[in-house]
Design an enzyme around this catalytic site. Structure first.
Site, PDB file in Angstrom:
ATOM      1  N   GLU A 135       0.824  -1.208   0.000  1.00  0.00           N
ATOM      2  CA  GLU A 135       0.000   0.000   0.000  1.00  0.00           C
ATOM      3  C   GLU A 135       0.862   1.263   0.000  1.00  0.00           C
ATOM      4  OE1 GLU A 135      -4.355   0.087   1.727  1.00  0.00           O
ATOM      5  OE2 GLU A 135      -2.993   0.844   3.251  1.00  0.00           O
ATOM      6  N   HIS A 193       7.086 -27.191   0.568  1.00  0.00           N
ATOM      7  CA  HIS A 193       6.318 -28.249  -0.081  1.00  0.00           C
ATOM      8  C   HIS A 193       5.165 -27.670  -0.884  1.00  0.00           C
ATOM      9  CE1 HIS A 193       8.530 -31.295   2.244  1.00  0.00           C
ATOM     10  NE2 HIS A 193       8.610 -30.293   3.120  1.00  0.00           N
ATOM     11  N   LYS A 225     -13.996   2.433  -2.662  1.00  0.00           N
ATOM     12  CA  LYS A 225     -14.774   2.901  -1.503  1.00  0.00           C
ATOM     13  C   LYS A 225     -15.975   3.713  -1.983  1.00  0.00           C
ATOM     14  CE  LYS A 225     -11.192   3.473   2.014  1.00  0.00           C
ATOM     15  NZ  LYS A 225     -10.455   4.449   2.778  1.00  0.00           N
TER      16      LYS A 225
HETATM   17  O1  PA5 Z   1      -2.744   1.927   6.016  1.00  0.00           O
HETATM   18  C1  PA5 Z   1      -3.799   2.495   5.847  1.00  0.00           C
HETATM   19  O2  PA5 Z   1      -3.925   3.720   5.931  1.00  0.00           O
HETATM   20  C2  PA5 Z   1      -5.070   1.705   5.555  1.00  0.00           C
HETATM   21  O3  PA5 Z   1      -4.794   0.352   5.368  1.00  0.00           O
HETATM   22  C3  PA5 Z   1      -6.046   1.859   6.702  1.00  0.00           C
HETATM   23  O4  PA5 Z   1      -5.462   1.402   7.883  1.00  0.00           O
HETATM   24  C4  PA5 Z   1      -7.342   1.086   6.433  1.00  0.00           C
HETATM   25  O5  PA5 Z   1      -7.906   1.491   5.219  1.00  0.00           O
HETATM   26  C5  PA5 Z   1      -8.340   1.329   7.555  1.00  0.00           C
HETATM   27  O6  PA5 Z   1      -8.551   2.696   7.710  1.00  0.00           O
HETATM   28  P1  PA5 Z   1      -9.189   3.280   9.011  1.00  0.00           P
HETATM   29  O7  PA5 Z   1      -8.247   3.070  10.149  1.00  0.00           O
HETATM   30  O8  PA5 Z   1      -9.409   4.725   8.719  1.00  0.00           O
HETATM   31  O9  PA5 Z   1     -10.470   2.556   9.249  1.00  0.00           O
END
Ligand code: PA5
Length: 430
Positions: free
Chosen positions: A283, A304, A418
């Site tokens: 990410e 394996h 989203k």
């Molecule tokens: O690393 C990140 O920013 C994302 O993976 C968030 O943690 C994830 O989308 C969850 O977001 P939030 O904590 O706002 O619910």
């Protein structure tokens, strides 16, 4: 002291490995990236030395633990779940929830949206003794808020509004967001996710600290190990092995076309640490058509399953072995069937010995087959070592972001899906 080391020998010495020339050419860029990081340290680097969050978590965990709780439900997704799960799986008993002598309530992670999992948690959690921790930095993640509404409904119907409010913790942005508004309106306990710490960099904030403290893990040692890594990065800058690793993996991807980074942990307990890292790397770096693809694997299990591909498949991978020198437990293999040469030789050794020998054997086989590999070594699986490792990999990811020329701290690519979800589910304004 944390005992964590990084070994890149087999990224250099293996046939087709990184050359000294490439390393010296990239050094000025690495120095610039490290300089930039240290000049304006990101929020995650400040967490290990911030007592405030650890103290708040210890106080809240103390209240929870002294209430004879039966269950603790942690609701969150992505960066709000992967760190706490990694800590729990690495450091608590693998069957923690079933252990009669565990150090805290049963813990459940309502991580995914799958109703089968959440329903199963509700099947086992006892409402009279359940606490819920809803964790979302934005305060409006659909998956997390939906899970929260379900669990809230269960608690409120059993304990009443006052009981539900007393047993709910909102871990979120300290000032804004819908969860913060709910917490203010219902007078819920809150724990902050600092503004300058993004989800996937938040494991050492209350996101990871509260569940760790509730289950009796040593959060001080976790932060001590993390602080040690921060200090070392400040002292050594571009020479710190975690920083050097950013250049190694960057070069393997961009100069060698090895765009898959496999983290293969030789300990079941570290499987979810690899899952945490996969999110961190993916990410943070997967932007503008750049970034290598992280993948988690477990030794010896995946010898394996996937090793055949790593040994003889496309030359597009770097295998990063995570090796533990002293495992938390060991079992002697009793001598038996000594007349059968294919079995008898095992007697008198131990299971940990076999695991580590297989780890060494995999590294050697990969190296001899011209397959670049690196090793991260931990002397043992401890809070201190994990704190160190988390920060080291976060620093490495941030530095890799600079080398790739992408912002490691945003995630614009996840917004579109989203918006489609909000629109289909009827959120006003979408
Ligand atoms: O690393 C990140 O920013 C994302 O993976 C968030 O943690 C994830 O989308 C969850 O977001 P939030 O904590 O706002 O619910």
């Amino acid at each position: 002291m944390a005992e964590v080391s990084f070994d890149y020998t087999n990224l250099i010495e293996v046939e087709g490995g990184i050359t000294e020339k490439e390393l010296s050419e990239i050094t000025p860029r690495l120095q610039a990236a490290a300089g930039k990081l240290l000049e304006d340290e990101p929020g995650f680097m400040k967490l290990p030395e911030t007592r405030e969050y650890a103290d708040a978590c210890l106080r809240t965990a103390g209240e929870i633990r002294s209430s004879s709780p039966t269950d603790f439900i942690h609701i969150g997704i992505g960066g709000s779940a992967l760190g706490p799960i990694a800590l729990h799986r690495a450091l608590n008993h693998p069957y923690y929830n079933q252990m009669p002598e565990r150090r805290g309530p049963r813990i459940h992670f309502a991580e995914n949206t799958d109703p089968a999992t959440l329903a199963a948690i509700l099947d086992v959690a006892e409402p009279e003794g359940t606490w819920v921790n809803v964790v979302t930095k934005s305060g409006s993640t659909a998956e997390t808020m939906a899970g929260f509404l379900v669990v809230r409904g269960m608690l409120a119907s059993t304990l009443g509004d006052f009981g539900y409010q007393h047993r709910t913790i909102a871990t979120t942005d300290p000032e804004e967001g819908f969860l913060k508004r709910i917490a203010d309106r219902e007078d819920l306990r809150t724990l902050p996710i600092p503004k300058d710490v993004g989800g996937r960099f938040s494991v050492l904030s209350p996101v990871g600290l509260l569940p760790a403290a509730v289950t009796g893990l040593d959060t001080d040692a976790l932060l001590r190990g993390a602080a040690e890594c921060v200090r070392e990065v400040r002292e050594r800058g571009a020479e710190h092995p975690a920083v050097v690793g950013a250049a190694m993996h960057y070069l393997m991807d961009t100069a060698r076309g090895r765009n898959i980074r496999v983290m293969m942990t030789y300990a079941d307990a570290l499987e979810r640490v690899a899952a945490w890292f996969v999110q961190l790397w993916a990410e943070s770096l997967g932007k503008d058509g750049k970034g290598s693809t992280p993948h988690g694997a477990v030794g010896t299990t995946d010898q394996h399953s996937q090793l055949q591909l790593y040994m003889q498949g496309p030359q597009d991978k770097v295998i990063e072995i995570v090796q533990v020198e002293e495992h938390p437990r060991d079992l002697e293999i009793p001598p038996a069937y000594e007349d059968l040469e294919g079995v008898g030789y095992l007697g008198g050794h131990t299971m940990a010995e076999l695991l580590n020998v297989e780890c060494d054997a995999t590294r050697r086989a990969l190296t001899e087959a011209g397959r670049p590999n690196a090793t991260i070594r931990l002397d043992r699986i401890s809070e201190e070592n994990l704190g160190y490792l988390f920060v080291a990999l976060e620093v490495q990811t941030a530095i890799a972001g600079s080398l790739y020329g992408v912002n490691a701290f945003d995630q614009p690519g996840v917004e579109a899906s989203k918006r489609f979800t909000y629109s289909r589910m009827g959120r006003p304004g979408y």
